[in-house]
Design a protein around this motif. Structure first.
Motif, PDB file in Angstrom:
ATOM      1  N   LEU A  38       0.829  -1.205   0.000  1.00 51.76           N
ATOM      2  CA  LEU A  38       0.000   0.000   0.000  1.00 51.76           C
ATOM      3  C   LEU A  38       0.866   1.259   0.000  1.00 51.76           C
ATOM      4  O   LEU A  38       0.566   2.231  -0.709  1.00 51.76           O
ATOM      5  CB  LEU A  38      -0.939  -0.014   1.208  1.00 51.76           C
ATOM      6  CG  LEU A  38      -2.048  -1.071   1.190  1.00 51.76           C
ATOM      7  CD1 LEU A  38      -2.818  -1.061   2.503  1.00 51.76           C
ATOM      8  CD2 LEU A  38      -3.001  -0.828   0.016  1.00 51.76           C
ATOM      9  N   ILE A  39       1.936   1.234   0.789  1.00 49.16           N
ATOM     10  CA  ILE A  39       2.836   2.392   0.833  1.00 49.16           C
ATOM     11  C   ILE A  39       3.498   2.598  -0.527  1.00 49.16           C
ATOM     12  O   ILE A  39       3.579   3.728  -1.032  1.00 49.16           O
ATOM     13  CB  ILE A  39       3.889   2.207   1.935  1.00 49.16           C
ATOM     14  CG1 ILE A  39       3.228   2.243   3.319  1.00 49.16           C
ATOM     15  CG2 ILE A  39       4.974   3.272   1.837  1.00 49.16           C
ATOM     16  CD1 ILE A  39       4.163   1.919   4.466  1.00 49.16           C
ATOM     17  N   ALA A  40       3.997   1.491  -1.136  1.00 50.56           N
ATOM     18  CA  ALA A  40       4.638   1.595  -2.440  1.00 50.56           C
ATOM     19  C   ALA A  40       3.668   2.116  -3.488  1.00 50.56           C
ATOM     20  O   ALA A  40       4.021   2.967  -4.322  1.00 50.56           O
ATOM     21  CB  ALA A  40       5.190   0.232  -2.860  1.00 50.56           C
ATOM     22  N   THR A  41       2.430   1.645  -3.433  1.00 50.13           N
ATOM     23  CA  THR A  41       1.411   2.108  -4.385  1.00 50.13           C
ATOM     24  C   THR A  41       1.146   3.597  -4.209  1.00 50.13           C
ATOM     25  O   THR A  41       1.075   4.361  -5.190  1.00 50.13           O
ATOM     26  CB  THR A  41       0.110   1.313  -4.195  1.00 50.13           C
ATOM     27  OG1 THR A  41       0.372  -0.085  -4.398  1.00 50.13           O
ATOM     28  CG2 THR A  41      -0.955   1.767  -5.188  1.00 50.13           C
ATOM     29  N   ALA A  42       1.014   4.009  -2.950  1.00 56.04           N
ATOM     30  CA  ALA A  42       0.748   5.421  -2.674  1.00 56.04           C
ATOM     31  C   ALA A  42       1.896   6.306  -3.154  1.00 56.04           C
ATOM     32  O   ALA A  42       1.679   7.385  -3.727  1.00 56.04           O
ATOM     33  CB  ALA A  42       0.504   5.615  -1.179  1.00 56.04           C
ATOM     34  N   VAL A  43       3.140   5.856  -2.933  1.00 52.40           N
ATOM     35  CA  VAL A  43       4.301   6.648  -3.340  1.00 52.40           C
ATOM     36  C   VAL A  43       4.364   6.774  -4.861  1.00 52.40           C
ATOM     37  O   VAL A  43       4.587   7.873  -5.408  1.00 52.40           O
ATOM     38  CB  VAL A  43       5.598   6.012  -2.798  1.00 52.40           C
ATOM     39  CG1 VAL A  43       6.830   6.660  -3.441  1.00 52.40           C
ATOM     40  CG2 VAL A  43       5.658   6.151  -1.290  1.00 52.40           C
TER      41      VAL A  43
ATOM     42  N   GLY B 250       3.798  10.111  -6.909  1.00 52.63           N
ATOM     43  CA  GLY B 250       4.860  10.602  -7.773  1.00 52.63           C
ATOM     44  C   GLY B 250       4.364  10.902  -9.175  1.00 52.63           C
ATOM     45  O   GLY B 250       4.745  11.916  -9.788  1.00 52.63           O
ATOM     46  N   ALA B 251       3.489  10.026  -9.698  1.00 51.31           N
ATOM     47  CA  ALA B 251       2.939  10.246 -11.039  1.00 51.31           C
ATOM     48  C   ALA B 251       2.057  11.497 -11.071  1.00 51.31           C
ATOM     49  O   ALA B 251       2.123  12.308 -12.004  1.00 51.31           O
ATOM     50  CB  ALA B 251       2.144   9.020 -11.478  1.00 51.31           C
ATOM     51  N   ILE B 252       1.248  11.665 -10.032  1.00 51.99           N
ATOM     52  CA  ILE B 252       0.383  12.845  -9.969  1.00 51.99           C
ATOM     53  C   ILE B 252       1.221  14.118  -9.822  1.00 51.99           C
ATOM     54  O   ILE B 252       0.974  15.145 -10.473  1.00 51.99           O
ATOM     55  CB  ILE B 252      -0.618  12.709  -8.804  1.00 51.99           C
ATOM     56  CG1 ILE B 252      -1.598  11.567  -9.086  1.00 51.99           C
ATOM     57  CG2 ILE B 252      -1.382  14.007  -8.591  1.00 51.99           C
ATOM     58  CD1 ILE B 252      -2.536  11.265  -7.935  1.00 51.99           C
ATOM     59  N   GLY B 253       2.240  14.066  -8.957  1.00 50.75           N
ATOM     60  CA  GLY B 253       3.106  15.222  -8.769  1.00 50.75           C
ATOM     61  C   GLY B 253       3.830  15.599 -10.044  1.00 50.75           C
ATOM     62  O   GLY B 253       3.980  16.794 -10.360  1.00 50.75           O
ATOM     63  N   TRP B 254       4.302  14.597 -10.782  1.00 53.31           N
ATOM     64  CA  TRP B 254       4.960  14.873 -12.058  1.00 53.31           C
ATOM     65  C   TRP B 254       3.994  15.566 -13.018  1.00 53.31           C
ATOM     66  O   TRP B 254       4.357  16.520 -13.699  1.00 53.31           O
ATOM     67  CB  TRP B 254       5.446  13.564 -12.672  1.00 53.31           C
ATOM     68  CG  TRP B 254       6.169  13.738 -13.986  1.00 53.31           C
ATOM     69  CD1 TRP B 254       5.609  13.906 -15.215  1.00 53.31           C
ATOM     70  CD2 TRP B 254       7.575  13.799 -14.178  1.00 53.31           C
ATOM     71  NE1 TRP B 254       6.565  14.055 -16.178  1.00 53.31           N
ATOM     72  CE2 TRP B 254       7.803  13.983 -15.561  1.00 53.31           C
ATOM     73  CE3 TRP B 254       8.671  13.695 -13.324  1.00 53.31           C
ATOM     74  CZ2 TRP B 254       9.071  14.066 -16.115  1.00 53.31           C
ATOM     75  CZ3 TRP B 254       9.931  13.772 -13.873  1.00 53.31           C
ATOM     76  CH2 TRP B 254      10.139  13.973 -15.241  1.00 53.31           C
TER      77      TRP B 254
ATOM     78  N   ILE C 150       1.964  12.979 -17.922  1.00 56.09           N
ATOM     79  CA  ILE C 150       2.946  11.892 -18.015  1.00 56.09           C
ATOM     80  C   ILE C 150       2.822  11.129 -19.328  1.00 56.09           C
ATOM     81  O   ILE C 150       3.767  10.442 -19.741  1.00 56.09           O
ATOM     82  CB  ILE C 150       2.818  10.923 -16.825  1.00 56.09           C
ATOM     83  CG1 ILE C 150       1.435  10.257 -16.823  1.00 56.09           C
ATOM     84  CG2 ILE C 150       3.078  11.629 -15.518  1.00 56.09           C
ATOM     85  CD1 ILE C 150       1.289   9.194 -15.745  1.00 56.09           C
ATOM     86  N   GLY C 151       1.677  11.195 -19.966  1.00 56.18           N
ATOM     87  CA  GLY C 151       1.493  10.531 -21.252  1.00 56.18           C
ATOM     88  C   GLY C 151       1.425   9.015 -21.115  1.00 56.18           C
ATOM     89  O   GLY C 151       1.479   8.449 -20.014  1.00 56.18           O
ATOM     90  N   GLN C 152       1.336   8.350 -22.249  1.00 56.17           N
ATOM     91  CA  GLN C 152       1.213   6.898 -22.244  1.00 56.17           C
ATOM     92  C   GLN C 152       2.471   6.217 -21.721  1.00 56.17           C
ATOM     93  O   GLN C 152       2.391   5.251 -20.950  1.00 56.17           O
ATOM     94  CB  GLN C 152       0.903   6.399 -23.662  1.00 56.17           C
ATOM     95  CG  GLN C 152      -0.462   6.829 -24.191  1.00 56.17           C
ATOM     96  CD  GLN C 152      -0.739   6.278 -25.575  1.00 56.17           C
ATOM     97  OE1 GLN C 152       0.159   5.752 -26.238  1.00 56.17           O
ATOM     98  NE2 GLN C 152      -1.985   6.406 -26.027  1.00 56.17           N
ATOM     99  N   PHE C 153       3.644   6.713 -22.120  1.00 55.06           N
ATOM    100  CA  PHE C 153       4.881   6.103 -21.657  1.00 55.06           C
ATOM    101  C   PHE C 153       5.071   6.301 -20.149  1.00 55.06           C
ATOM    102  O   PHE C 153       5.541   5.404 -19.451  1.00 55.06           O
ATOM    103  CB  PHE C 153       6.066   6.682 -22.428  1.00 55.06           C
ATOM    104  CG  PHE C 153       6.129   6.242 -23.864  1.00 55.06           C
ATOM    105  CD1 PHE C 153       6.481   4.951 -24.190  1.00 55.06           C
ATOM    106  CD2 PHE C 153       5.798   7.133 -24.876  1.00 55.06           C
ATOM    107  CE1 PHE C 153       6.532   4.548 -25.515  1.00 55.06           C
ATOM    108  CE2 PHE C 153       5.844   6.733 -26.204  1.00 55.06           C
ATOM    109  CZ  PHE C 153       6.204   5.430 -26.541  1.00 55.06           C
TER     110      PHE C 153
END
Length: 240
Positions: A50-55, A59-63, A70-73
């Motif tokens: 759960l922690i790894a998923t949240a991180v 990270g994807a949302i922050g990017w 973030i696009g498809q890639f």
């Protein structure tokens, strides 16, 4: 005149049955503790997943918010990272294999736990009565581990514990493994190798109980000088 051999055999069978009844209770305790450890390990793994998923999701949302979409890639990379993190976490739950060489090199406080792990890996090759005694020995090793943390490894008592767990006990199991399966239930000199193994493991079980009691009482001199005798005749026969 009564048959002395038969009387002796009956007495041995009765004593053997008493030992197995006692061990069956200890086996249930060991199974309960094993289930508790598995559940605790599963809970820890789920928490880490759960922690790894949240991180990764954060990270994807922050990017996306700071840098741009973030696009498809980017999405594919996030999914791969997520799957890899889960695989690593689940893989870390597996119990590592322990070799006899590793037992000999283990620090004294870690030796009981590693010996128990090694014994569990040998269960499939042992007869049922011996398996029950191995489980009972596992219970005693759980108790012995914390006691050894306060024992100076240079003490003669520490040498005796190490000798039993890293040398005598593995030699016992390996000696039995050398006996061809077809000969393990056949009597040689009146006792079959299966029976000899069970009796020797019972001696080890009793010895571990005495060691634990001596450590609890602080009687290191008694532990260091206490004699032992493991009936390993079948091992010698197997190597002839």
């Amino acid at each position: 005149m009564p048959d002395l051999r038969r009387l002796y055999s009956d007495a041995e069978e009765a004593r053997h049955a008493v030992v197995l009844r006692r061990v069956s209770t200890e086996e249930q305790q060991l199974a309960r503790r094993a289930r508790q450890r598995r559940r605790a390990a599963q809970a820890r793994a789920l928490q880490r997943m759960l922690i790894a998923t949240a991180v990764i999701v954060a990270g994807a949302i922050g990017w996306g918010l700071v840098v741009g979409p973030i696009g498809q890639f980017g999405f594919l990379a996030a999914v791969i990272a997520l799957v890899l993190s889960w695989v690593v976490i689940v893989g870390s739950m597996r119990v590592p294999q322990v070799s006899i060489e590793a037992l000999a090199q283990s620090d004294l406080p870690l030796l009981p736990e590693r010996t128990a792990t090694w014994l569990q890996a040998q269960r499939a090759a042992l007869p049922p009565p011996a398996v029950r005694l191995v489980d009972a020995i596992g219970l005693k090793l759980e108790t012995l581990g914390p006691q050894l943390s306060a024992l100076d490894p240079r003490e003669p008592a520490a040498f005796e514990v190490r000798k039993l767990l890293s040398q005598e006990l593995p030699d016992l199991i390996q000696g039995y493994a050398k006996v061809p399966e077809g000969f393990r239930t056949q009597d040689r000199d009146g006792v079959a190798p299966d029976r000899q193994l069970t009796e020797a493991l019972r001696i080890v079980d009793d010895e571990l109980g005495r060691m634990s009691a001596d450590l609890a009482n602080g009687d290191l001199n008694k532990l260091a000088t206490q004699g032992r005798y493991l009936e390993l005749k079948y091992r010698d026969e197997a190597t002839e």
